[in-house]
Design an enzyme around this catalytic site. Structure first.
Site, PDB file in Angstrom:
ATOM      1  N   ARG A 262       0.845  -1.283   0.054  1.00 49.98           N
ATOM      2  CA  ARG A 262      -0.043   0.047   0.115  1.00 49.98           C
ATOM      3  C   ARG A 262       1.073   1.179  -0.010  1.00 49.98           C
ATOM      4  NH1 ARG A 262      -3.507  -2.834  -1.402  1.00 49.98           N
ATOM      5  NH2 ARG A 262      -5.549  -3.451  -0.615  1.00 49.98           N
TER       6      ARG A 262
ATOM      7  N   HIS B 257      -0.870   0.100  -9.861  1.00 47.23           N
ATOM      8  CA  HIS B 257      -1.616  -0.867  -9.051  1.00 47.23           C
ATOM      9  C   HIS B 257      -1.831  -2.064  -9.575  1.00 47.23           C
ATOM     10  CE1 HIS B 257      -3.906  -1.311  -4.723  1.00 47.23           C
ATOM     11  NE2 HIS B 257      -3.604  -2.395  -5.457  1.00 47.23           N
TER      12      HIS B 257
END
Ligand code: NDP
Ligand code: OXD
Length: 306
Positions: free
Chosen positions: A221, A269
């Protein structure tokens, strides 16, 4: 049985028929405000309103591995939260991280630039022993990545909360061993869940402990990494580069200093995507198991936050 689906990514058109086919005994529908009470919710980044309205849920399924967005909401007491447990993600993560490590170690970016400019020149092979890779997090994904890197004969270190024993991996456990783990590593891969304990963990103090010429790969993250601290250590030369798949704000805002940075490789991502059919099969299997009163894997411990 009623099953509700909701994703902030808005991809219900494919998920709902897939879940319906896998759960023929259920009625699967898209959650909308005021929807009828359901037995199970299958969600990605739901709103607080969904959780507040659905007071009869038997379980909540998260259509990703990371539950950081879900656990920051007020969850109904006593309702199990189940995350994706691999479902085809670990092999993708192993591909991505091995590619990034090997690209760095073998200097492929330099070769690509040379070839593009018509330059034929070899770089001196570098000893693999000088590139120990440290993996923060030895869970479903981290363990698979550690095994894949060990297969390429990199020295591999791993750090987790509880003690582990993995062939070919030097395992470190707990906060007290973090400094020793970092000092033993040159390439750092983050595969931790985002929790209050792990937020900002890749900061100036910790990244400075990596061996000189360190390289950072963040696939967990964005909030694990302090962006300015990475940039400062790249400028000072202590770190030689980074491959980043996740960011504090996604999409990465225009004008962010990571864009176009000569030492940073970016991807949007995508290191390990949720695979729809594998995920639907896993979730449907777990709903059936819960209905039979059997335990399921991937239960989130809400105290730990992952
Ligand atoms: P797991 O829960 O299986 O593993 C988490 C690991 O982190 C465990 O080894 C755990 O230790 C360790 N850990 C957690 N907190 C601490 C701590 N405070 N100190 C030391 N170790 C800690 O998660 P997954 O492997 O399935 O996924 C990891 C993360 O990857 C997800 O949470 C998600 O954020 C991210 N992800 C990113 C994707 C992408 O496309 N970029 C795709 C999928 C996931 P222990 O084993 O002792 O519990
Ligand atoms: C996940 C992700 O957590 O895709 O599954 O990031």
């Amino acid at each position: 049985m009623q099953v509700l689906y909701y994703s902030a990514d808005g991809d219900s058109a494919a998920w709902i028929p897939g879940l319906q086919a896998a759960l023929p005994q259920a009625q699967v529908s898209l959650w909308e405000p005021g929807a009828a009470q359901a037995d199970y919710a299958v969600v990605w980044k739901p709103s607080q309103q969904l959780l507040d309205e659905q007071s009869g849920l038997k379980a909540i399924f998260n259509t990703g591995a990371g539950v950081d967005a879900l656990v920051q909401l007020k969850l109904p007491a006593g309702v199990p939260v189940v995350r994706l447990d691999d479902a085809g993600m670990s092999v993708q993560m192993a591909e991505y991280v091995c590619h990034a490590v090997i690209r760095h170690y073998r200097e492929f970016a330099g070769y690509e630039a040379d070839m593009a400019s018509g330059k034929w020149s070899f770089r001196k092979p570098r000893p693999r022993a000088d590139f120990p890779v440290g993996i923060l997090g030895l869970g479903v994904l981290g363990e698979r990545v550690a095994r894949a890197l060990a297969h390429f004969e990199f020295p591999v270190n791993g750090w987790s909360r509880s003690a582990k024993a993995l062939d070919g991996v030097q395992c470190f456990a707990g906060a007290n061993s973090l400094d020793a783990f970092l000092a033993a590593s040159r390439v750092l891969v983050c595969l931790l869940p985002l929790t209050p304990d792990t937020r900002d963990i890749m900061n100036q103090a910790h990244l400075s402990r990596l061996r000189p010429g360190g390289y950072v790969i963040n696939v967990a993250r964005g909030a694990h990494l302090v962006d300015e601290d990475l940039l400062g250590l790249l400028d000072s030369g202590h770190l030689s580069g980074a491959t980043l798949d996740v960011f504090r704000t996604e999409p990465l805002p225009a004008g962010h200093p990571f864009w176009g940075h000569p030492k940073i490789t970016l991807t949007p991502h995508t290191s390990a995507r949720t695979l729809r059919s594998e995920s639907i099969a896993q979730i449907a299997g777990k709903i059936a198991a819960l209905e039979r009163g059997e335990p399921v894997a991937g239960l989130v411990d809400l105290q730990r936050g992952y």
